[in-house]
Design a protein around this motif. Structure first.
Motif, PDB file in Angstrom:
ATOM      1  N   PHE A  17      -4.887  -1.902  -1.763  1.00 31.06           N
ATOM      2  CA  PHE A  17      -3.525  -1.516  -1.390  1.00 31.06           C
ATOM      3  C   PHE A  17      -2.503  -2.522  -1.887  1.00 31.06           C
ATOM      4  N   LYS A  18      -2.920  -3.784  -1.945  1.00 30.37           N
ATOM      5  CA  LYS A  18      -2.016  -4.800  -2.491  1.00 30.37           C
ATOM      6  C   LYS A  18      -1.758  -4.511  -3.967  1.00 30.37           C
ATOM      7  N   MET A  19      -2.821  -4.137  -4.685  1.00 35.40           N
ATOM      8  CA  MET A  19      -2.663  -3.856  -6.113  1.00 35.40           C
ATOM      9  C   MET A  19      -1.790  -2.624  -6.336  1.00 35.40           C
ATOM     10  N   MET A  20      -1.948  -1.642  -5.441  1.00 36.89           N
ATOM     11  CA  MET A  20      -1.208  -0.397  -5.614  1.00 36.89           C
ATOM     12  C   MET A  20       0.269  -0.555  -5.235  1.00 36.89           C
ATOM     13  N   CYS A  21       0.558  -1.375  -4.233  1.00 36.62           N
ATOM     14  CA  CYS A  21       1.905  -1.392  -3.660  1.00 36.62           C
ATOM     15  C   CYS A  21       2.707  -2.635  -4.015  1.00 36.62           C
ATOM     16  N   TYR A  22       2.038  -3.695  -4.421  1.00 37.78           N
ATOM     17  CA  TYR A  22       2.718  -4.987  -4.553  1.00 37.78           C
ATOM     18  C   TYR A  22       2.900  -5.300  -6.026  1.00 37.78           C
ATOM     19  N   ILE A  23       4.160  -5.490  -6.436  1.00 36.83           N
ATOM     20  CA  ILE A  23       4.424  -5.851  -7.820  1.00 36.83           C
ATOM     21  C   ILE A  23       4.712  -7.340  -7.875  1.00 36.83           C
ATOM     22  N   PRO A  24       3.882  -8.127  -8.530  1.00 32.47           N
ATOM     23  CA  PRO A  24       4.117  -9.570  -8.546  1.00 32.47           C
ATOM     24  C   PRO A  24       5.272  -9.937  -9.476  1.00 32.47           C
ATOM     25  N   GLY A  25       5.875 -11.082  -9.182  1.00 33.23           N
ATOM     26  CA  GLY A  25       6.864 -11.650 -10.095  1.00 33.23           C
ATOM     27  C   GLY A  25       8.249 -11.053  -9.982  1.00 33.23           C
ATOM     28  N   ILE A  26       8.613 -10.532  -8.816  1.00 34.26           N
ATOM     29  CA  ILE A  26       9.979 -10.048  -8.628  1.00 34.26           C
ATOM     30  C   ILE A  26      10.572 -10.782  -7.427  1.00 34.26           C
ATOM     31  N   PRO A  27      11.907 -10.809  -7.303  1.00 35.52           N
ATOM     32  CA  PRO A  27      12.519 -11.499  -6.160  1.00 35.52           C
ATOM     33  C   PRO A  27      11.967 -10.984  -4.841  1.00 35.52           C
ATOM     34  N   PRO A  28      11.685 -11.868  -3.880  1.00 36.08           N
ATOM     35  CA  PRO A  28      11.014 -11.450  -2.637  1.00 36.08           C
ATOM     36  C   PRO A  28      11.746 -10.346  -1.886  1.00 36.08           C
ATOM     37  N   ALA A  29      13.090 -10.372  -1.911  1.00 36.49           N
ATOM     38  CA  ALA A  29      13.831  -9.374  -1.145  1.00 36.49           C
ATOM     39  C   ALA A  29      13.575  -7.965  -1.660  1.00 36.49           C
ATOM     40  N   MET A  30      13.261  -7.859  -2.930  1.00 36.73           N
ATOM     41  CA  MET A  30      13.050  -6.533  -3.513  1.00 36.73           C
ATOM     42  C   MET A  30      11.811  -5.844  -2.957  1.00 36.73           C
ATOM     43  N   HIS A  31      10.899  -6.633  -2.379  1.00 39.88           N
ATOM     44  CA  HIS A  31       9.673  -6.028  -1.860  1.00 39.88           C
ATOM     45  C   HIS A  31       9.959  -5.045  -0.740  1.00 39.88           C
ATOM     46  N   ILE A  32      11.046  -5.303   0.024  1.00 40.19           N
ATOM     47  CA  ILE A  32      11.398  -4.391   1.114  1.00 40.19           C
ATOM     48  C   ILE A  32      11.618  -2.989   0.557  1.00 40.19           C
ATOM     49  N   LEU A  33      12.207  -2.932  -0.614  1.00 38.83           N
ATOM     50  CA  LEU A  33      12.509  -1.655  -1.247  1.00 38.83           C
ATOM     51  C   LEU A  33      11.297  -1.114  -2.019  1.00 38.83           C
ATOM     52  N   LEU A  34      10.630  -2.021  -2.715  1.00 35.87           N
ATOM     53  CA  LEU A  34       9.650  -1.550  -3.694  1.00 35.87           C
ATOM     54  C   LEU A  34       8.295  -1.198  -3.098  1.00 35.87           C
ATOM     55  N   ILE A  35       7.896  -1.897  -2.035  1.00 39.65           N
ATOM     56  CA  ILE A  35       6.564  -1.598  -1.490  1.00 39.65           C
ATOM     57  C   ILE A  35       6.483  -0.159  -0.971  1.00 39.65           C
ATOM     58  N   PRO A  36       7.494   0.317  -0.192  1.00 34.12           N
ATOM     59  CA  PRO A  36       7.415   1.739   0.208  1.00 34.12           C
ATOM     60  C   PRO A  36       7.457   2.696  -0.976  1.00 34.12           C
ATOM     61  N   ILE A  37       8.274   2.379  -1.974  1.00 34.48           N
ATOM     62  CA  ILE A  37       8.366   3.277  -3.129  1.00 34.48           C
ATOM     63  C   ILE A  37       7.033   3.337  -3.868  1.00 34.48           C
ATOM     64  N   GLU A  38       6.432   2.178  -4.086  1.00 32.93           N
ATOM     65  CA  GLU A  38       5.160   2.141  -4.803  1.00 32.93           C
ATOM     66  C   GLU A  38       4.073   2.844  -4.000  1.00 32.93           C
ATOM     67  N   PHE A  39       4.098   2.617  -2.676  1.00 29.44           N
ATOM     68  CA  PHE A  39       3.101   3.279  -1.835  1.00 29.44           C
ATOM     69  C   PHE A  39       3.234   4.786  -1.947  1.00 29.44           C
ATOM     70  N   LEU A  40       4.495   5.248  -1.838  1.00 24.80           N
ATOM     71  CA  LEU A  40       4.745   6.685  -1.907  1.00 24.80           C
ATOM     72  C   LEU A  40       4.305   7.254  -3.250  1.00 24.80           C
ATOM     73  N   SER A  41       4.675   6.582  -4.325  1.00 26.68           N
ATOM     74  CA  SER A  41       4.414   7.164  -5.640  1.00 26.68           C
ATOM     75  C   SER A  41       2.945   7.057  -6.019  1.00 26.68           C
ATOM     76  N   ASN A  42       2.256   5.993  -5.602  1.00 28.64           N
ATOM     77  CA  ASN A  42       0.871   5.818  -6.035  1.00 28.64           C
ATOM     78  C   ASN A  42      -0.146   6.447  -5.105  1.00 28.64           C
ATOM     79  N   ILE A  43       0.153   6.526  -3.837  1.00 31.40           N
ATOM     80  CA  ILE A  43      -0.852   7.022  -2.903  1.00 31.40           C
ATOM     81  C   ILE A  43      -0.541   8.448  -2.460  1.00 31.40           C
ATOM     82  N   VAL A  44       0.736   8.748  -2.211  1.00 31.32           N
ATOM     83  CA  VAL A  44       1.070  10.048  -1.618  1.00 31.32           C
ATOM     84  C   VAL A  44       1.430  11.077  -2.689  1.00 31.32           C
TER      85      VAL A  44
END
Lengths: 272, 76
Positions: free
Chosen positions: A161-188
């Motif tokens: 799930f970390k590999m699917m949802c977590y994009i390394p090397g971006i500003p930490p604040a962006m994770h709030i936005l990107l983790i749900p988007i990545e989860f939605l697009s890759n899993i759902v």
């Protein structure tokens, strides 16, 4: 003058409310059959075609591989070409060193979808089995379960799930936005779009051909020379659409298999 | 003064909605294939390499039009 006639023909006899052109509805042979007392059962025609397609597929490959020789005969060559097309064109190209292990699954997937699509343009049958939503949903679920299972087995539950949802090397604040988007697009959304793409393409193609056929028959049976001549237009268009559908059948089977391979590859990939 | 109708339209406004929904994916799919063709024309040996990405981009942009297509079935 002729333009008016054309418009009248195309608008399909506006006089006489009840007698006008009746467009084929979604229910005409789709989804379910109704028996006697209105009970809904699965479409018998689609189920027969589904089983028939599987039998044809099995019989063809059993016959093609029965007398395997160094110098292949015609049947063996056809079977090996079909298998080799997926094995080399999709499995090995995308999955790399894992390709050979997945070639059998991907080739089966491709040929199964292709033959169930092709039923839509086979005369008499004329119903793509994949236009019943349940079939693409089942196929997408199989792919979804497989790539989740393979990924979790390789990377562990949290690693996957970390590999699917977590994009390394971006500003930490962006994770709030990107983790749900990545989860939605890759899993759902992945299995959802996989199923909907196949279903909607075959369904829309089948409806187009049906409407062209209904239109031609309506114009031909409504009498008059003009209507008869105008009826040639949808008839010719319908034949053109059948050949277009042949292209779409192959393309959608290819895209489905390709995406399945890409999803499997994303699960099998080493961590980035 | 009573309104005078020149023509009456019947049918479902949803068809217009689907037409609108198909604009974006139409442009997107066109761009994907145009880029694939031009990259292949510039460097023919890259055709096999970029085909996967072409199909992937095609599938992802096409998905939006297909979502528009199935919405009526979900909503009814």
């Amino acid at each position: 003058m002729s333009l008016t006639l054309l418009a009248q023909g195309l608008l399909a006899a506006p006089e006489g409310e009840e007698e006008g052109f009746v467009a084929p509805t979604v229910e005409h042979s789709f989804f379910f059959d109704r028996i006697g007392d209105g009970t809904v059962i699965a479409s018998v025609k689609a189920m027969v075609l589904l089983i028939l397609g599987v039998i044809i597929l099995c019989a063809f490959f059993l016959a093609a591989s029965r007398k395997a020789a160094m110098k292949p005969g015609k049947l063996q060559f056809a079977g090996e070409s079909l298998y080799g097309f997926i094995r080399n064109g999709i499995a090995i190209e995308i999955l790399g060193k894992h390709g050979k292990a997945w070639a059998g699954f991907l080739a089966t997937l491709f040929l199964f979808i292709f033959i169930q699509n092709i039923w839509g343009i086979v005369p008499v049958a004329q119903l793509p089995v994949t236009s019943h939503f349940a079939i693409p949903v089942l196929l997408a679920l199989v792919v979804w379960v497989l790539y989740m299972y393979v990924g979790i087995r390789k990377h562990g539950f949290f690693g996957f799930f970390k590999m699917m949802c977590y994009i390394p090397g971006i500003p930490p604040a962006m994770h709030i936005l990107l983790i749900p988007i990545e989860f939605l697009s890759n899993i759902v959304l992945r299995p959802f779009t996989l199923a909907v793409r196949l279903f909607a393409n075959m369904f829309a193609g089948h409806m187009l051909i049906t409407i062209a056929g209904f239109g031609a028959i309506y114009l031909w049976t409504s009498g008059g020379v003009t209507n008869f001549l105008l009826g040639i237009l949808p008839a010719v268009g319908g034949i053109g659409l059948v050949f277009f559908e042949l292209l779409i059948c192959g393309l959608q089977a290819y895209v489905f298999t390709l995406l399945a391979a890409i999803y499997l590859e994303s699960s099998l990939a080493d961590e980035h | 003064m009573a309104a005078e109708y020149l023509a009456e339209l019947t049918g479902n406004i949803g068809t217009v909605g689907y037409g609108l929904a198909a604009i974006g994916p139409g442009i997107g799919v066109g761009i994907v294939w145009a880029s694939y063709i031009s990259s292949t024309a510039r460097q023919p040996e890259s055709a096999g390499l970029t085909r996967t990405y072409a199909f992937l981009g095609f599938a992802v942009s096409e998905a939006l039009a297909l979502l528009g297509f199935v919405v009526p079935f979900i909503l009814t």
